[in-house]
Design a protein around this motif. Structure first.
Motif, PDB file in Angstrom:
ATOM      1  N   ASP A 205      46.564  32.571  71.644  1.00 26.53           N
ATOM      2  CA  ASP A 205      47.502  33.563  71.104  1.00 26.53           C
ATOM      3  C   ASP A 205      48.855  33.297  71.746  1.00 26.53           C
ATOM      4  O   ASP A 205      49.026  33.447  72.961  1.00 26.53           O
ATOM      5  CB  ASP A 205      47.020  34.979  71.431  1.00 26.53           C
ATOM      6  N   GLY A 206      49.818  32.893  70.938  1.00 28.15           N
ATOM      7  CA  GLY A 206      51.145  32.613  71.468  1.00 28.15           C
ATOM      8  C   GLY A 206      52.064  33.810  71.464  1.00 28.15           C
ATOM      9  O   GLY A 206      53.178  33.733  71.987  1.00 28.15           O
ATOM     10  N   GLY A 207      51.637  34.916  70.855  1.00 27.79           N
ATOM     11  CA  GLY A 207      52.527  36.055  70.704  1.00 27.79           C
ATOM     12  C   GLY A 207      53.422  35.855  69.503  1.00 27.79           C
ATOM     13  O   GLY A 207      52.991  35.383  68.450  1.00 27.79           O
ATOM     14  N   SER A 208      54.692  36.157  69.646  1.00 26.61           N
ATOM     15  CA  SER A 208      55.621  36.072  68.522  1.00 26.61           C
ATOM     16  C   SER A 208      55.994  34.640  68.176  1.00 26.61           C
ATOM     17  O   SER A 208      56.636  34.404  67.152  1.00 26.61           O
ATOM     18  CB  SER A 208      56.889  36.875  68.843  1.00 26.61           C
ATOM     19  N   GLU A 209      55.616  33.671  69.017  1.00 24.25           N
ATOM     20  CA  GLU A 209      55.920  32.267  68.756  1.00 24.25           C
ATOM     21  C   GLU A 209      54.857  31.428  69.444  1.00 24.25           C
ATOM     22  O   GLU A 209      54.382  31.775  70.524  1.00 24.25           O
ATOM     23  CB  GLU A 209      57.303  31.920  69.303  1.00 24.25           C
ATOM     24  N   ASP A 210      54.463  30.327  68.838  1.00 22.31           N
ATOM     25  CA  ASP A 210      53.463  29.460  69.458  1.00 22.31           C
ATOM     26  C   ASP A 210      53.925  29.051  70.859  1.00 22.31           C
ATOM     27  O   ASP A 210      55.069  28.636  71.055  1.00 22.31           O
ATOM     28  CB  ASP A 210      53.249  28.201  68.619  1.00 22.31           C
TER      29      ASP A 210
END
Length: 290
Positions: free
Chosen positions: A157-162
């Protein structure tokens, strides 16, 4: 002496021809443009009087170079050259920018670095290219010694960006060390960073000696960093999770987000240098003999 910005374009050719082409371009600029020719960059940047003259074999550095930012790779190279570390970890790095930085370091300052990339996505907005073939974006490690056993891991899981980490084995102070470079999820994504740290810390724990570089997007006492602190220490001797107020800040917004963590290695000196070319400071450390 000012030079046309087109000089830098010659540096994106193949490794063997890149430097020859750049040198030829310099001569051409002198002849065609003259010493006062216009351009948005000077071809070289003067280094401070106390700049080192060659690579410092036990020095490591981490720097988030800021992206997207309208910054010159000539300026970025000059900042690195002033300290000339053995190993540099860059975050928010486009492959094309890192190629140019490396070439400027060699051509302008005589510093020869190997480079390995830890790109985790391709992004046209950040790295240019074309919509169907955008530039690669993520981390990079430059080392004056060759690097082996590169791994690139994208976090589940990268969040809002990889986001992800890379690791290589290279020499620091003449001995092999495992070097990690990471960029964790953005601020206000604490739970995502906690998952990323679990992945990274488990890998760090496998090595007796390791250097961990990166932008962790978290202050020292953030709960999600507890697994890193369990396995490693920061090179800032005054900075520990329980002593947040004494940590040297590393960003323009006066937070400490950038770290050099060590496992099985003793730091000698720690230095943070604000940069006019990024919203993150250059963080460096000289390490004790291994």
């Amino acid at each position: 002496m000012p030079w046309a910005s087109t000089v830098r374009e010659a540096l994106v050719l193949g490794r063997g021809t890149r430097l020859l082409a750049a040198a030829a371009a310099v001569v051409a600029c002198v002849v065609l443009i003259g010493p006062n020719g216009s351009g948005d960059d000077h071809f070289t940047r003067p280094l401070p009087a106390d700049a080192v003259e060659d690579v410092v074999p036990n020095r490591v550095m981490t720097w988030n170079i800021c992206n997207p930012c309208e910054e010159s790779n000539v300026d970025r190279a000059a900042e690195i050259a002033a300290y000339a570390p053995q190993v540099i970890g860059l975050q928010e790095a486009c492959v094309r920018d890192v190629e140019n930085i490396r070439d400027h370091l060699e051509l302008l300052y005589g510093l020869d670095y190997h480079v390995r990339y830890g790109s985790v996505l391709r992004n046209w907005g950040r790295c240019g290219g074309t919509p169907w073939s955008p530039g690669a974006y993520g981390q990079a490690v430059l080392s004056a010694a060759p690097m082996t056993d590169r791994v690139v891991v994208e976090y589940p899981d990268g969040g809002s960006e990889d986001r992800g980490y890379m690791a290589v084995t290279t020499l620091v102070g003449g001995r092999p060390v495992r070097v990690f470079n990471t960029h964790l999820a953005e601020r206000r994504q604490e739970s995502v960073r906690a998952g990323q740290v679990r992945v990274l810390a488990a890998e760090i724990a496998r090595y007796d000696r390791a250097v961990v570089l990166g932008d962790f997007n978290a202050v020292p006492d953030a709960p999600e960093l507890s697994r890193i602190w369990a396995w490693a220490t920061d090179t800032d001797p005054a900075c520990r999770p329980a002593r947040l107020g004494t940590c040297t800040t590393t960003t323009d917004w006066h937070s400490k987000f950038d770290y050099i963590f060590l496992r099985g290695i003793t730091p000698l000196r720690h230095r943070v240098s604000p940069s006019p070319h990024s919203d993150h400071h250059l963080v460096q450390a000289d390490l004790a003999p291994l």
